[in-house]
Scaffold this motif. Structure first.
Motif, PDB file in Angstrom:
ATOM      1  N   TYR A  10       9.051  -3.327   4.493  1.00  0.00           N
ATOM      2  CA  TYR A  10       9.939  -2.550   3.631  1.00  0.00           C
ATOM      3  C   TYR A  10       9.226  -1.244   3.282  1.00  0.00           C
ATOM      4  O   TYR A  10       8.004  -1.214   3.110  1.00  0.00           O
ATOM      5  CB  TYR A  10      10.248  -3.301   2.332  1.00  0.00           C
ATOM      6  CG  TYR A  10      10.764  -4.714   2.517  1.00  0.00           C
ATOM      7  CD1 TYR A  10      12.129  -4.983   2.526  1.00  0.00           C
ATOM      8  CD2 TYR A  10       9.877  -5.781   2.672  1.00  0.00           C
ATOM      9  CE1 TYR A  10      12.598  -6.274   2.686  1.00  0.00           C
ATOM     10  CE2 TYR A  10      10.338  -7.073   2.831  1.00  0.00           C
ATOM     11  CZ  TYR A  10      11.698  -7.325   2.835  1.00  0.00           C
ATOM     12  OH  TYR A  10      12.156  -8.607   2.990  1.00  0.00           O
ATOM     13  N   ARG A  11       9.985  -0.182   3.125  1.00  0.00           N
ATOM     14  CA  ARG A  11       9.421   1.092   2.679  1.00  0.00           C
ATOM     15  C   ARG A  11      10.262   1.589   1.507  1.00  0.00           C
ATOM     16  O   ARG A  11      11.466   1.815   1.649  1.00  0.00           O
ATOM     17  CB  ARG A  11       9.398   2.123   3.802  1.00  0.00           C
ATOM     18  CG  ARG A  11       8.727   3.454   3.411  1.00  0.00           C
ATOM     19  CD  ARG A  11       8.696   4.421   4.569  1.00  0.00           C
ATOM     20  NE  ARG A  11       7.746   4.022   5.596  1.00  0.00           N
ATOM     21  CZ  ARG A  11       6.468   4.412   5.623  1.00  0.00           C
ATOM     22  NH1 ARG A  11       6.001   5.198   4.665  1.00  0.00           N
ATOM     23  NH2 ARG A  11       5.690   4.019   6.591  1.00  0.00           N
ATOM     24  N   LEU A  12       9.632   1.723   0.340  1.00  0.00           N
ATOM     25  CA  LEU A  12      10.320   2.169  -0.870  1.00  0.00           C
ATOM     26  C   LEU A  12       9.926   3.607  -1.178  1.00  0.00           C
ATOM     27  O   LEU A  12       8.731   3.956  -1.157  1.00  0.00           O
ATOM     28  CB  LEU A  12       9.960   1.265  -2.049  1.00  0.00           C
ATOM     29  CG  LEU A  12      10.142  -0.242  -1.869  1.00  0.00           C
ATOM     30  CD1 LEU A  12       9.832  -0.961  -3.170  1.00  0.00           C
ATOM     31  CD2 LEU A  12      11.549  -0.583  -1.383  1.00  0.00           C
TER      32      LEU A  12
ATOM     33  N   ALA B 295      -1.025   1.321  -4.810  1.00  0.00           N
ATOM     34  CA  ALA B 295       0.259   0.613  -4.869  1.00  0.00           C
ATOM     35  C   ALA B 295       0.581   0.217  -6.305  1.00  0.00           C
ATOM     36  O   ALA B 295       1.729   0.325  -6.751  1.00  0.00           O
ATOM     37  CB  ALA B 295       0.219  -0.617  -3.965  1.00  0.00           C
ATOM     38  N   LEU B 296      -0.438  -0.242  -7.047  1.00  0.00           N
ATOM     39  CA  LEU B 296      -0.215  -0.594  -8.456  1.00  0.00           C
ATOM     40  C   LEU B 296       0.196   0.630  -9.260  1.00  0.00           C
ATOM     41  O   LEU B 296       1.096   0.553 -10.117  1.00  0.00           O
ATOM     42  CB  LEU B 296      -1.483  -1.221  -9.034  1.00  0.00           C
ATOM     43  CG  LEU B 296      -1.931  -2.549  -8.424  1.00  0.00           C
ATOM     44  CD1 LEU B 296      -3.217  -3.025  -9.078  1.00  0.00           C
ATOM     45  CD2 LEU B 296      -0.844  -3.611  -8.563  1.00  0.00           C
ATOM     46  N   ASP B 297      -0.445   1.760  -9.010  1.00  0.00           N
ATOM     47  CA  ASP B 297      -0.080   2.999  -9.708  1.00  0.00           C
ATOM     48  C   ASP B 297       1.353   3.406  -9.365  1.00  0.00           C
ATOM     49  O   ASP B 297       2.123   3.832 -10.236  1.00  0.00           O
ATOM     50  CB  ASP B 297      -1.047   4.124  -9.322  1.00  0.00           C
ATOM     51  CG  ASP B 297      -2.450   3.896  -9.864  1.00  0.00           C
ATOM     52  OD1 ASP B 297      -2.599   3.101 -10.819  1.00  0.00           O
ATOM     53  OD2 ASP B 297      -3.395   4.510  -9.336  1.00  0.00           O
TER      54      ASP B 297
ATOM     55  N   ARG C 288       0.851  -1.194   0.000  1.00  0.00           N
ATOM     56  CA  ARG C 288       0.000   0.000   0.000  1.00  0.00           C
ATOM     57  C   ARG C 288       0.882   1.237   0.000  1.00  0.00           C
ATOM     58  O   ARG C 288       2.087   1.167   0.307  1.00  0.00           O
ATOM     59  CB  ARG C 288      -0.920   0.003   1.221  1.00  0.00           C
ATOM     60  CG  ARG C 288      -0.194  -0.009   2.546  1.00  0.00           C
ATOM     61  CD  ARG C 288      -1.145  -0.130   3.723  1.00  0.00           C
ATOM     62  NE  ARG C 288      -0.410  -0.183   4.979  1.00  0.00           N
ATOM     63  CZ  ARG C 288       0.032   0.886   5.653  1.00  0.00           C
ATOM     64  NH1 ARG C 288      -0.188   2.114   5.160  1.00  0.00           N
ATOM     65  NH2 ARG C 288       0.691   0.752   6.784  1.00  0.00           N
ATOM     66  N   VAL C 289       0.299   2.367  -0.346  1.00  0.00           N
ATOM     67  CA  VAL C 289       1.032   3.629  -0.392  1.00  0.00           C
ATOM     68  C   VAL C 289       0.725   4.433   0.861  1.00  0.00           C
ATOM     69  O   VAL C 289      -0.442   4.556   1.262  1.00  0.00           O
ATOM     70  CB  VAL C 289       0.667   4.434  -1.652  1.00  0.00           C
ATOM     71  CG1 VAL C 289       1.341   5.802  -1.629  1.00  0.00           C
ATOM     72  CG2 VAL C 289       1.078   3.669  -2.903  1.00  0.00           C
TER      73      VAL C 289
END
Length: 362
Positions: free
Chosen positions: A80-82, A106-108, A58-59
């Motif tokens: 993890y955080r990207l 998240a996909l976007d 998720r974002v």
């Protein structure tokens, strides 16, 4: 059934309830240590592989928050955080089986960062790909596979180290796991001659390379007939006669062209299972690394419709899989209940025996 329950009981007694978690953490730490330290300004080259129950992507405040799934108990959930456009971001994210949730945001986010999300079944087969126009492989690596396949010298250069590692592994098995015999001596000599040929003068063609490998393999599997197969006294006279010895890697009742599939012998059933697990692990790793599993270099090309590149990469691992089966033959007395014979004559390892044979030894 009594034998299967006994095996299960022995397994549970031998392995403490929390040892699986301990070993999982150990091997995860070993894997992380094995990854070369990335240079400060070097882009991350390793994929992020996720599995287990409760996966989440998720974002949150512009960054992608990833929670890995749970595979055993007790286990701490890894997060993890990207952040956008960071060199630390993985080139691809691979979901192997598991369950959980992924938000549209998240996909976007992944699409904007050009990070493909690849979903695999438990056996490594691709289910879906988000990003890179629905193609799981890295275009540059797939192009390298195609170019290498088209160049005979490059194919040989790629294949020689793999075959050399395989034959070195079979030579180790021959020396350590087989009783002394004339076939063993001949097979050892054959393996040494082939290794010397590979080191002194590389084969000119892939056919020559496969011919050398086949020569060593034929001598190697002839030695398997010297390994005794021990059966419980109560079952010795109730199993098929050809189960008392092992003489052929091919199914003895195979029609037309001899085949290793649909085993008719317990040893072949165990080998097929061990090779199958090796194939799954190799396929997952190849896809995670960005290769096209169907673009084989030594074993074939995309037109064959099979994952021939996986077969290429499997070669060094085959003696390792064979070693486990050989150790089982040396260490255990088998029971008829360890195997199941179908109406069509196919021999299969029963699930409880599979668990004991291939999962209790790390």
């Amino acid at each position: 059934m009594h034998q299967a329950r006994k095996i299960e009981a022995e397994t549970q007694t031998a392995i403490p309830s929390d040892e699986w978690a301990v070993r999982c953490r150990y091997w995860l730490e070993q894997y992380e240590v094995s990854i070369p330290r990335r240079k400060r300004r070097e882009r991350q080259a390793h994929p992020l592989i996720l599995t287990g129950n409760g996966l989440s992507l998720r974002v949150n405040r512009g960054s992608l928050v990833i929670k890995d799934g749970l595979t055993h108990y007790p286990q701490e959930k890894k997060e993890y955080r990207l952040f956008p456009s960071q060199l630390e971001n993985p080139p691809r994210i691979v979901l192997v089986d598991g369950s959980g949730e992924i938000t549209l945001d998240a996909l976007d986010w992944l699409a904007e960062q050009d990070i493909p999300l690849i979903r695999l079944k438990w056996d490594g087969q691709v289910v879906s790909v988000v990003g890179q126009t629905g193609y799981a492989a890295d275009p540059d690596k797939a192009a390298w596979q195609t170019e290498t396949r088209a160049n005979e010298a490059a194919r040989v250069a790629f294949g020689v180290p793999l075959i050399r590692q395989k034959i070195e592994g079979t030579l180790e098995n021959l020396i350590e796991l087989f009783p002394a015999s004339e076939p063993q001596v001949r097979a050892i000599k054959t393996a040494e001659v082939v290794l010397e040929a590979l080191d002194s003068e590389a084969p000119k063609t892939v056919s020559d390379l496969i011919g050398l490998e086949g020569k060593a393999a034929n001598a190697y599997f002839r030695v398997w007939a010297t390994v005794p197969i021990r059966w419980k006294a109560s079952d010795r006279h109730t199993v098929p006669e050809d189960w008392l010895t092992y003489t052929s890697r091919s199914a003895l009742r195979a029609k037309r062209v001899p085949s290793n599939r649909r085993a008719t012998h317990p040893v072949n059933a165990m080998l097929n299972y061990a090779y199958g697990m090796l194939e799954i692990r190799t396929r997952i790793q190849a896809i995670a690394d960005g290769y096209d599993p169907t673009r084989g270099i030594v074993h074939g090309d995309q037109a064959s419709g099979r994952d021939t590149f996986v077969f290429d990469l499997m070669e060094p691992g085959r003696p390792v899989a064979e070693r486990r089966v050989l150790e089982m033959l040396r260490e255990h007395e088998f029971a008829k209940a360890d195997f199941r014979l179908t109406n069509k004559g196919t021999c299969r390892v029963v699930p409880d025996a599979v668990s004991y044979i291939f999962k209790t030894k790390v």
